[in-house]
Design a protein around this motif. Structure first.
Motif, PDB file in Angstrom:
ATOM      1  N   THR A 290       0.859  -1.186   0.000  1.00 48.04           N
ATOM      2  CA  THR A 290       0.000   0.000   0.000  1.00 48.04           C
ATOM      3  C   THR A 290       0.889   1.228   0.000  1.00 48.04           C
ATOM      4  OG1 THR A 290      -1.730  -1.158   1.226  1.00 48.04           O
ATOM      5  CG2 THR A 290      -1.817   1.248   1.200  1.00 48.04           C
ATOM      6  N   ASP A 291       0.751   2.074  -1.019  1.00 50.91           N
ATOM      7  CA  ASP A 291       1.605   3.256  -1.118  1.00 50.91           C
ATOM      8  C   ASP A 291       1.065   4.381  -0.236  1.00 50.91           C
ATOM      9  OD1 ASP A 291      -0.463   4.590  -2.516  1.00 50.91           O
ATOM     10  OD2 ASP A 291       0.358   4.056  -4.477  1.00 50.91           O
ATOM     11  N   ASN A 292       1.751   5.522  -0.241  1.00 50.99           N
ATOM     12  CA  ASN A 292       1.352   6.639   0.628  1.00 50.99           C
ATOM     13  C   ASN A 292       0.050   7.290   0.195  1.00 50.99           C
ATOM     14  OD1 ASN A 292       3.430   6.493   2.514  1.00 50.99           O
ATOM     15  ND2 ASN A 292       4.831   7.660   1.220  1.00 50.99           N
ATOM     16  N   TRP A 293      -0.429   7.000  -1.001  1.00 53.13           N
ATOM     17  CA  TRP A 293      -1.729   7.499  -1.458  1.00 53.13           C
ATOM     18  C   TRP A 293      -2.825   6.493  -1.156  1.00 53.13           C
ATOM     19  CZ3 TRP A 293      -1.173  12.384  -2.144  1.00 53.13           C
ATOM     20  CH2 TRP A 293      -0.020  12.908  -2.730  1.00 53.13           C
ATOM     21  N   GLN A 294      -2.458   5.435  -0.429  1.00 59.30           N
ATOM     22  CA  GLN A 294      -3.414   4.394  -0.016  1.00 59.30           C
ATOM     23  C   GLN A 294      -3.999   3.645  -1.210  1.00 59.30           C
ATOM     24  OE1 GLN A 294      -3.743   3.675   3.411  1.00 59.30           O
ATOM     25  NE2 GLN A 294      -1.977   5.056   3.267  1.00 59.30           N
TER      26      GLN A 294
ATOM     27  N   LYS B 153       8.800   0.478  -4.845  1.00 57.08           N
ATOM     28  CA  LYS B 153       7.954   0.934  -3.737  1.00 57.08           C
ATOM     29  C   LYS B 153       8.026   2.456  -3.619  1.00 57.08           C
ATOM     30  CE  LYS B 153       7.929  -3.204  -0.808  1.00 57.08           C
ATOM     31  NZ  LYS B 153       8.350  -3.798   0.492  1.00 57.08           N
ATOM     32  N   ALA B 154       9.232   3.010  -3.719  1.00 52.62           N
ATOM     33  CA  ALA B 154       9.372   4.464  -3.639  1.00 52.62           C
ATOM     34  C   ALA B 154       8.685   5.145  -4.815  1.00 52.62           C
ATOM     35  CB  ALA B 154      10.849   4.847  -3.593  1.00 52.62           C
ATOM     36  N   LEU B 155       8.776   4.552  -6.004  1.00 46.77           N
ATOM     37  CA  LEU B 155       8.217   5.177  -7.205  1.00 46.77           C
ATOM     38  C   LEU B 155       6.698   5.121  -7.253  1.00 46.77           C
ATOM     39  CD1 LEU B 155      10.770   3.975  -9.915  1.00 46.77           C
ATOM     40  CD2 LEU B 155      10.570   6.256  -8.917  1.00 46.77           C
ATOM     41  N   THR B 156       6.082   4.206  -6.498  1.00 47.76           N
ATOM     42  CA  THR B 156       4.617   4.162  -6.510  1.00 47.76           C
ATOM     43  C   THR B 156       4.016   5.487  -6.057  1.00 47.76           C
ATOM     44  OG1 THR B 156       4.564   3.224  -4.266  1.00 47.76           O
ATOM     45  CG2 THR B 156       4.487   1.675  -6.120  1.00 47.76           C
ATOM     46  N   ASP B 157       4.722   6.204  -5.179  1.00 51.35           N
ATOM     47  CA  ASP B 157       4.195   7.488  -4.707  1.00 51.35           C
ATOM     48  C   ASP B 157       4.249   8.564  -5.789  1.00 51.35           C
ATOM     49  OD1 ASP B 157       3.683   6.432  -2.217  1.00 51.35           O
ATOM     50  OD2 ASP B 157       5.590   7.062  -1.361  1.00 51.35           O
ATOM     51  N   PHE B 158       4.936   8.282  -6.883  1.00 52.04           N
ATOM     52  CA  PHE B 158       5.069   9.257  -7.965  1.00 52.04           C
ATOM     53  C   PHE B 158       4.450   8.749  -9.262  1.00 52.04           C
ATOM     54  CE2 PHE B 158       8.427   9.836  -4.896  1.00 52.04           C
ATOM     55  CZ  PHE B 158       8.427  11.206  -4.682  1.00 52.04           C
TER      56      PHE B 158
ATOM     57  N   GLU C 161      -8.014   4.147  -1.560  1.00 52.70           N
ATOM     58  CA  GLU C 161      -8.749   4.987  -0.602  1.00 52.70           C
ATOM     59  C   GLU C 161      -9.649   5.983  -1.318  1.00 52.70           C
ATOM     60  OE1 GLU C 161      -9.747   6.340   3.309  1.00 52.70           O
ATOM     61  OE2 GLU C 161      -8.704   4.550   2.585  1.00 52.70           O
ATOM     62  N   VAL C 162      -9.169   6.538  -2.454  1.00 52.64           N
ATOM     63  CA  VAL C 162      -9.926   7.575  -3.132  1.00 52.64           C
ATOM     64  C   VAL C 162     -11.258   7.040  -3.685  1.00 52.64           C
ATOM     65  CG1 VAL C 162      -8.821   7.219  -5.384  1.00 52.64           C
ATOM     66  CG2 VAL C 162      -9.738   9.469  -4.807  1.00 52.64           C
TER      67      VAL C 162
END
Length: 675
Positions: free
Chosen positions: A433-437, A485-490, A514-515
């Motif tokens: 689960t990325d930081n954007w959920q 994993k880091a790139l999922t947030d971008f 989440e959205v």
């Protein structure tokens, strides 16, 4: 992704040679195999040749026995040379004996086998006999050598004498398994010394004797057949090669494996690198298995530390917080179903990067669209209509089989490339689960025949999957995993599909980001449609637009600030009759521009605030279609922070009152809520 100056993981990638970029193909560099006749281009005294021959070995790793892959046809192995198709091993370098049960090779040759999918490295003599490694006695990452013992000694226990004080400009012989074709002895001169690059802790020997990639780890001999160095690398700018003086090996610690080497870490969204040093130690002697486990643990931790330091150093400047983010933050979502990475360009602006470069049709209106950004292969996979959603989202083999229909992945067999049609079941199946959920499915597939792995991050969408993936040598899987994993947030992803696909997608709560967790699509085909989200609700009857299972619903998500935090929220909702019909309905969210944005943003915002054309509720012609739009519930104070618009378009020319009636049908059930 961690980078280096040619040793360590870079050497592994050269040995494995698994590449794909612009051509989006997999190029496999076959390693030539041993058990070939010994060839001597130029030799020392003939009386020494047999001794050199007996003390020099190939470093080999086992060839994969079981192949989980499926190909479009049987592999034409008869096209390979007899030796290559019958050998049970890959040859990766050279080693030599310098005393009773003491063997030396290059560190990067040894590390090429660390994390191997098929088994540990071993030594092979001229007769083809293979000897297992016992204990690792000495190791230096920065000096690029390893000393070890064998579980069983070769007959004769041959060893080379050493000379730690060779004469400059004297004749030397480079001995090695050149290009994997057997041990070759080639002559030249010991020309000079040069300090190692970081801080001159020792000096490399430079010599003119020819050396090929397979020479790595072989001995550099003086004219009397004594070892003066370990052959390691070629000079990038001149016709000279490099060796580590044998004195450095003899004087090294015999109780500690030492890692003290400069490293650099890069991430595809920014140009800046994180420089650091890989500094670590662990006790010796130890078994090969324990050495591998200790080394990989420390190496992986170093990669994690460098990535963490890079993200922390760039933290205030990273999207969506950094300068240059406002263009994306204040623009409406693009409704691009093809994945895009948000990257920082040279002017400091964060922009979308990535576009569809190729599309392969599948049955049942499915397709695989592909492109790339940096080291990342990007894919939009549309699920075929004849494939059940429950099966599709829960069968990674079937998903990957569809991606492979692009034909980009092949296995080179002699002059022929044979398409890979299935990777079988993944070696691992997890979630992230990325930081954007957003909930990603994470798969790793193994390709043992080239000691490689495919790392796949797949994000479920209503019409299929958004995929970000890499192929790498098996030792690089951890780096690819933390990178992705880091790139999922971008990674920017909008959501789209037919109304029938949305129904299946929203029914499985495990897939939803989440959205969309509170999103609802209520459809009574042929009668009424209604969409509900966290910030907007609207509906319309069939008198506005036909309502069928094949209607296309697209939800564009944007990055919105709320109480000093950013979250993904609905920015655009659009409905179309199909992919070709221009008739469409859209509800858009607009954000007041920041002071640093250009006049185009400010002019557009002014038109919204004052309900000027095209947001004045007056129909107008746009090519072959007619459009009409209005601002919803514009506040009276003329200083709003956000506004919503309702838009309707249809092909052909229509009476103004008909267009206004259509717009009224859309706005009558439209309600905007504070998120």
């Amino acid at each position: 992704m961690q980078t280096s100056n040619g040793l360590g993981r870079e050497a592994v990638s050269k040995a494995c040679a698994v590449l794909y970029r612009v051509a989006l193909t997999v190029c496999l560099v076959a390693l030539a195999l041993g058990q070939s006749p010994r060839v001597y281009a130029a030799s020392p005294d003939p009386s020494m040749v047999s001794k050199i021959d007996a003390a020099t070995f190939e470093v080999v790793i086992p060839r994969a026995v079981d192949d989980p892959l499926t190909y479009e046809k049987p592999l034409p192995l008869d096209l390979l040379p007899y030796q290559e198709r019958t050998d049970k091993y890959f040859s990766i370098g050279t080693a030599f004996a310098i005393g009773h049960n003491r063997y030396v090779t290059a560190g990067h040759v040894f590390l090429a086998a660390v994390g191997d999918l098929t088994g540990p490295p071993a030594l092979r003599d001229a007769s083809g006999r293979v000897y297992a490694i016992d204990k690792i006695e000495k190791f230096s990452l920065q000096q690029d050598f390893v000393m070890f013992s064998l579980k069983e000694q070769p007959n004769g226990d041959a060893a080379l004498e050493t000379n730690a004080k060779p004469s400059m400009n004297s004749v030397v012989y480079a001995v090695g398994n050149a290009l994997g074709t057997g041990v070759v002895i080639r002559d030249g001169l010991y020309t000079s010394d040069t300090p190692e690059d970081e801080n001159g802790r020792w000096k490399w020997m430079r010599f003119s004797a020819a050396a090929s990639p397979g020479n790595s780890g072989g001995p550099l001999l003086d004219q009397n057949g004594k070892v003066i160095g370990v052959v390691l690398m070629k000079s990038p700018n001149e016709n000279l090669n490099y060796a580590l003086p044998i004195g450095e090996v003899l004087n090294a610690s015999d109780s500690t494996a030492v890692m003290d080497k400069r490293e650099s870490y890069e991430l595809d969204i920014i140009e800046e690198n994180q420089n650091g040093a890989f500094k670590a130690q662990f006790p010796l002697p130890t078994s090969y298995d324990d050495f591998s486990a200790n080394y990989l643990k420390l190496l992986d931790r170093n990669s994690e530390d460098l990535l963490k330091a890079l993200l922390q150093q760039q933290g205030k400047d990273l999207f969506p917080h950094g300068a240059g983010s406002n263009h994306i933050l204040h623009d409406t979502p693009e409704l691009s179903l093809f994945p895009e990475l948000i990257v920082r360009n040279r002017s400091g602006q964060w922009v979308y990067s990535g576009r569809e470069l190729n599309r392969v049709p599948l049955s049942g209106n499915g397709y695989v669209a592909s492109g790339y950004v940096g080291h990342n292969f990007l894919t939009h996979l549309r699920r075929p209509d004849d494939m059940k959603a429950a099966t599709f989202y829960n069968d990674p083999k079937q998903m990957m089989d569809l991606v492979l229909k692009t034909g980009y992945w092949t296995r080179q067999v002699g002059p022929e490339k044979v398409k890979i049609v299935s990777l079988g079941k993944p070696a691992s199946d997890t979630t992230y689960t990325d930081n954007w959920q957003r909930r990603w499915k994470v798969f790793v597939w193994s390709l043992p025949y080239i000691n490689a792995q495919m790392v796949v991050f797949a994000l479920p969408t209503p019409d299929g999957y958004t995929i970000m993936m890499r192929m790498n040598p098996s030792v690089g899987t951890h780096d690819s995993m933390i990178d992705l994993k880091a790139l999922t947030d971008f990674l920017n992803v909008d959501y789209g599909g037919t109304l029938a696909q949305w129904k299946d997608f929203l029914a499985d709560k495990s897939l939803l980001p989440e959205v969309l967790k509170d999103a609802r699509v209520d459809v009574d085909y042929g009668k009424h449609f209604r969409y509900t989200a966290n910030n907007v609700t609207f509906g319309y009857p069939i008198t506005l637009q036909p309502i069928d299972p094949d209607n296309l619903l697209a939800v564009g998500v944007g990055y919105y600030e709320n109480h000093d935090k950013f979250a993904l929220q609905t920015g655009v909702v659009q409905l179309r009759l199909n992919t070709t019909d221009p008739d469409r309905i859209s509800i858009k969210r607009h954000i007041a521009p920041s002071a640093d944005l250009d006049d185009n943003f400010k002019e557009g915002w002014g038109k919204l605030v004052h309900k000027q054309h095209p947001y004045d509720g007056v129909p107008y012609n746009d090519g072959d279609e007619m459009d009409i739009a209005t601002v919803v519930d514009a506040p009276a104070n003329n200083a709003p922070s956000e506004l919503y618009t309702a838009f309707y378009a249809t092909q052909g020319t229509h009476k103004p009152e008909e267009m206004k009636a259509k717009l009224d049908l859309l706005t009558q059930q439209l309600k905007v809520k504070s998120p």
